[in-house]
Write a protein that holds these residues in place. Structure first.
Motif, PDB file in Angstrom:
ATOM      1  N   ASN A  11      20.232  -6.912  -7.257  1.00 44.51           N
ATOM      2  CA  ASN A  11      20.766  -6.529  -8.569  1.00 44.51           C
ATOM      3  C   ASN A  11      20.758  -5.018  -8.739  1.00 44.51           C
ATOM      4  OD1 ASN A  11      21.004  -9.220  -9.212  1.00 44.51           O
ATOM      5  ND2 ASN A  11      19.054  -9.299 -10.288  1.00 44.51           N
ATOM      6  N   ARG A  12      21.711  -4.528  -9.515  1.00 50.80           N
ATOM      7  CA  ARG A  12      21.749  -3.115  -9.878  1.00 50.80           C
ATOM      8  C   ARG A  12      21.134  -2.984 -11.265  1.00 50.80           C
ATOM      9  NH1 ARG A  12      23.745   1.399  -8.172  1.00 50.80           N
ATOM     10  NH2 ARG A  12      24.817   0.550  -6.387  1.00 50.80           N
ATOM     11  N   LYS A  13      20.157  -2.060 -11.383  1.00 49.90           N
ATOM     12  CA  LYS A  13      19.431  -1.884 -12.642  1.00 49.90           C
ATOM     13  C   LYS A  13      19.370  -0.404 -12.995  1.00 49.90           C
ATOM     14  CE  LYS A  13      16.192  -4.466 -13.703  1.00 49.90           C
ATOM     15  NZ  LYS A  13      15.033  -5.229 -14.032  1.00 49.90           N
ATOM     16  N   ASP A  76      21.243   4.468 -12.053  1.00 52.94           N
ATOM     17  CA  ASP A  76      21.331   3.064 -11.657  1.00 52.94           C
ATOM     18  C   ASP A  76      21.039   2.988 -10.166  1.00 52.94           C
ATOM     19  OD1 ASP A  76      22.138   2.583 -14.206  1.00 52.94           O
ATOM     20  OD2 ASP A  76      24.136   1.866 -13.702  1.00 52.94           O
ATOM     21  N   ALA A  77      20.374   1.928  -9.736  1.00 55.13           N
ATOM     22  CA  ALA A  77      20.087   1.746  -8.310  1.00 55.13           C
ATOM     23  C   ALA A  77      20.006   0.264  -7.996  1.00 55.13           C
ATOM     24  CB  ALA A  77      18.789   2.437  -7.922  1.00 55.13           C
ATOM     25  N   ARG A  78      20.241  -0.069  -6.748  1.00 55.96           N
ATOM     26  CA  ARG A  78      20.178  -1.447  -6.282  1.00 55.96           C
ATOM     27  C   ARG A  78      18.802  -1.716  -5.695  1.00 55.96           C
ATOM     28  NH1 ARG A  78      24.526  -1.711  -2.535  1.00 55.96           N
ATOM     29  NH2 ARG A  78      25.828  -1.779  -4.372  1.00 55.96           N
ATOM     30  N   HIS A 104      21.071   3.239  -3.073  1.00 54.17           N
ATOM     31  CA  HIS A 104      22.390   3.520  -3.638  1.00 54.17           C
ATOM     32  C   HIS A 104      22.321   3.993  -5.104  1.00 54.17           C
ATOM     33  CE1 HIS A 104      23.085   0.786  -0.258  1.00 54.17           C
ATOM     34  NE2 HIS A 104      24.199   1.474  -0.076  1.00 54.17           N
ATOM     35  N   THR A 106      23.354   5.704  -8.435  1.00 55.86           N
ATOM     36  CA  THR A 106      24.625   6.139  -9.034  1.00 55.86           C
ATOM     37  C   THR A 106      24.407   6.444 -10.511  1.00 55.86           C
ATOM     38  OG1 THR A 106      25.205   3.840  -9.557  1.00 55.86           O
ATOM     39  CG2 THR A 106      26.045   4.712  -7.476  1.00 55.86           C
TER      40      THR A 106
END
Length: 110
Positions: A11-13, A76-78, A104, A106
């Motif tokens: 998940n990206r959080k 945000d990061a995975r 990752h 962003t």
């Protein structure tokens, strides 16, 4: 902390952190790369501390953010699983275990 990250794998959080300093590492081709040290990483959704520090490669997103020492950032990061530990096939040593990291990054904002 890691058990909480395990539930969010893939998940990206959104996270917050403090920028501490730049660093250097040598990549697999032998070139020196700039890195970014973030401290006190907190999941904004649960307000729980995820890690005391993380190193990221200095990407265009960090460059555009205009980081200064001590500034607070949001990104945000995975959540991603990786394997860590010592392995020596010759002597049959395999001390690997799975852990979780952030990757990752962003949407980096100061």
């Amino acid at each position: 902390m890691r058990k909480l990250l395990a539930k969010e794998e893939g998940n990206r959080k959104k996270f917050t952190a403090a920028f501490t300093r730049f660093g250097k590492k040598v990549n697999y081709k032998g070139y020196s790369e700039t890195t970014v040290l973030l401290t006190n990483i907190v999941d904004t959704e649960t307000n729980m501390r995820v890690s005391d520090h993380l190193w990221f490669t200095y990407t265009a997103g960090f460059e555009k953010a205009g980081l200064k020492e001590g500034c607070a950032i949001e990104f945000d990061a995975r959540v991603k699983e990786y394997s860590k530990g010592y392995v020596n096939k010759k002597y049959g040593i395999n001390n690997r275990k799975n852990d979780y990291k952030l990757s990752h990054p962003t949407k980096i904002k100061v």
